[in-house]
Design a protein around this motif. Sequence first.
Motif, PDB file in Angstrom:
ATOM      1  N   ASP A  80       3.800 -50.873 130.512  1.00  0.00           N
ATOM      2  CA  ASP A  80       3.855 -51.215 129.085  1.00  0.00           C
ATOM      3  C   ASP A  80       2.526 -50.922 128.410  1.00  0.00           C
ATOM      4  O   ASP A  80       2.482 -50.471 127.258  1.00  0.00           O
ATOM      5  CB  ASP A  80       4.190 -52.701 128.919  1.00  0.00           C
ATOM      6  N   SER A 107       4.558 -50.728 124.041  1.00  0.00           N
ATOM      7  CA  SER A 107       5.783 -51.515 124.147  1.00  0.00           C
ATOM      8  C   SER A 107       5.774 -52.654 123.148  1.00  0.00           C
ATOM      9  O   SER A 107       4.733 -52.977 122.573  1.00  0.00           O
ATOM     10  CB  SER A 107       5.921 -52.080 125.573  1.00  0.00           C
ATOM     11  N   ASP A 108       6.951 -53.244 122.935  1.00  0.00           N
ATOM     12  CA  ASP A 108       7.061 -54.486 122.182  1.00  0.00           C
ATOM     13  C   ASP A 108       7.073 -55.636 123.191  1.00  0.00           C
ATOM     14  O   ASP A 108       7.931 -55.677 124.078  1.00  0.00           O
ATOM     15  CB  ASP A 108       8.348 -54.515 121.352  1.00  0.00           C
ATOM     16  N   ASP A 110       6.761 -59.990 123.992  1.00  0.00           N
ATOM     17  CA  ASP A 110       6.929 -61.333 123.435  1.00  0.00           C
ATOM     18  C   ASP A 110       5.637 -62.129 123.606  1.00  0.00           C
ATOM     19  O   ASP A 110       5.058 -62.170 124.698  1.00  0.00           O
ATOM     20  CB  ASP A 110       8.082 -62.061 124.134  1.00  0.00           C
ATOM     21  N   THR A 124       7.138 -61.199 118.249  1.00  0.00           N
ATOM     22  CA  THR A 124       7.062 -59.882 118.877  1.00  0.00           C
ATOM     23  C   THR A 124       5.795 -59.170 118.420  1.00  0.00           C
ATOM     24  O   THR A 124       5.495 -59.101 117.223  1.00  0.00           O
ATOM     25  CB  THR A 124       8.284 -59.034 118.504  1.00  0.00           C
ATOM     26  N   LEU A 125       5.044 -58.645 119.400  1.00  0.00           N
ATOM     27  CA  LEU A 125       3.831 -57.893 119.118  1.00  0.00           C
ATOM     28  C   LEU A 125       3.981 -56.493 119.689  1.00  0.00           C
ATOM     29  O   LEU A 125       4.317 -56.322 120.855  1.00  0.00           O
ATOM     30  CB  LEU A 125       2.616 -58.588 119.755  1.00  0.00           C
ATOM     31  N   ARG A 126       3.765 -55.498 118.860  1.00  0.00           N
ATOM     32  CA  ARG A 126       3.854 -54.105 119.328  1.00  0.00           C
ATOM     33  C   ARG A 126       2.461 -53.639 119.739  1.00  0.00           C
ATOM     34  O   ARG A 126       1.520 -53.652 118.947  1.00  0.00           O
ATOM     35  CB  ARG A 126       4.403 -53.209 118.234  1.00  0.00           C
ATOM     36  N   LYS A 162       0.130 -50.500 121.326  1.00  0.00           N
ATOM     37  CA  LYS A 162       0.141 -49.036 121.354  1.00  0.00           C
ATOM     38  C   LYS A 162       0.007 -48.523 122.784  1.00  0.00           C
ATOM     39  O   LYS A 162      -0.445 -49.229 123.685  1.00  0.00           O
ATOM     40  CB  LYS A 162      -1.007 -48.490 120.506  1.00  0.00           C
ATOM     41  N   HIS A 166      -5.642 -58.688 119.953  1.00  0.00           N
ATOM     42  CA  HIS A 166      -4.729 -58.325 118.874  1.00  0.00           C
ATOM     43  C   HIS A 166      -4.423 -59.552 118.039  1.00  0.00           C
ATOM     44  O   HIS A 166      -4.330 -60.672 118.573  1.00  0.00           O
ATOM     45  CB  HIS A 166      -3.434 -57.727 119.440  1.00  0.00           C
TER      46      HIS A 166
END
Length: 381
Positions: free
Chosen positions: A290, A295-296, A298, A308-310, A312, A321
Amino acid sequence: MSAQREWFEKDYYEVLGVSKGATEKEVKKAYRKLAADLHPDKNPGNSVAEEKFKDVSAAYDVLGDPSKRSEYDEVRAMGPMGGRGGGPGGFSFNVGDMQGGGLGDLLGNMFGGGQGRGRGASSAGVGPRRGADIEAQLTVDFEDSVTGIETSLFLTADAGCSTCSGSGAKPGTSPKVCQTCGGRGVVDDNQGFFAMSSPCHVCQGSGSVIEYKCDTCRGTGIERRPREVKTRIPAGVKDGQTIRLKGRGSPGRNGGPTGDLLVQLKVMPHARFGRSGDDLTVTVPVSFADAALGSDIDVPTLNGSPVTLRIKAGTQSGSRHRVKDKGIVRTTKSGTKHGHLIVTIDVVVPTELNDEQRAAIEAFAAASTVGPSDDADGKAS
């Protein structure tokens, strides 16, 4: 300046056993020790200890308050007869006249003999005395410190007597006007050129006398007993912070206001979340795949609902983040302030690999052009 004649006569520093240069902490420590040793509950029927307890309380009432202490030092430095060389006509000196107008008001009365002493003269004396502040500790959970909580503190401290409702008089009786001072709380003391007003020695400046003292509080109107104090701890409090609860401390004397309750907070640590200012912090484990591919994920929140945190592709372990407005919410004078949730990524390296996984990683390593010693542009350093 709320001076009293006894300020001229009593060395409060000597009463508490401290030096004139003692710090506030040293004064408080000395008072607490003496008050504990001399308290009426510890010395029932001991009139000597009771009088010493009153002297110690009076001394701390002055030296424990920075402004009163400063006034006390000034009055002591001026001396009991501040201008004794007055003319043959004499003048009246009432320390109560110093309230509000300072020394100027006193000098303004020097030529008025024993009459017309100016504002405050008729009511000078001991007067109302503010109750002492009480200190207490309260332990709260991390979640409660963030969201706020209604709770109760249980403590044993001075409170208005439950038997006489603070009057000091035996139930069915009431205090009577002092016949010596006529209820003024002060008596005039002619001393040659001077006519000084001082607190009445019969009623101690209160203006009233208790003939039949309450058996519970012995006439003080105050008893030491267990108390429950209900309060609300506001959202966003910090570990070590002190909350001041107005009017929840020790009762005042002679009609004075009640002191405050100072509650020092101890916030228990959370198993997963931390705090930085108004931001909440949390570390989230992420797989190598990931982190490398993006990835997204939790992310947990303190209220239990994940967000949800995306991330890079190429996210590094230890990178931070921000999830906006998911931190601590506090109400300030300028409005509501929102903190954030700061997420630290922890890339998890597997400790065991099956044959297929090992082959995949070996293939990745063989195809990789960037090694640990390469710089961010992919060129060897």
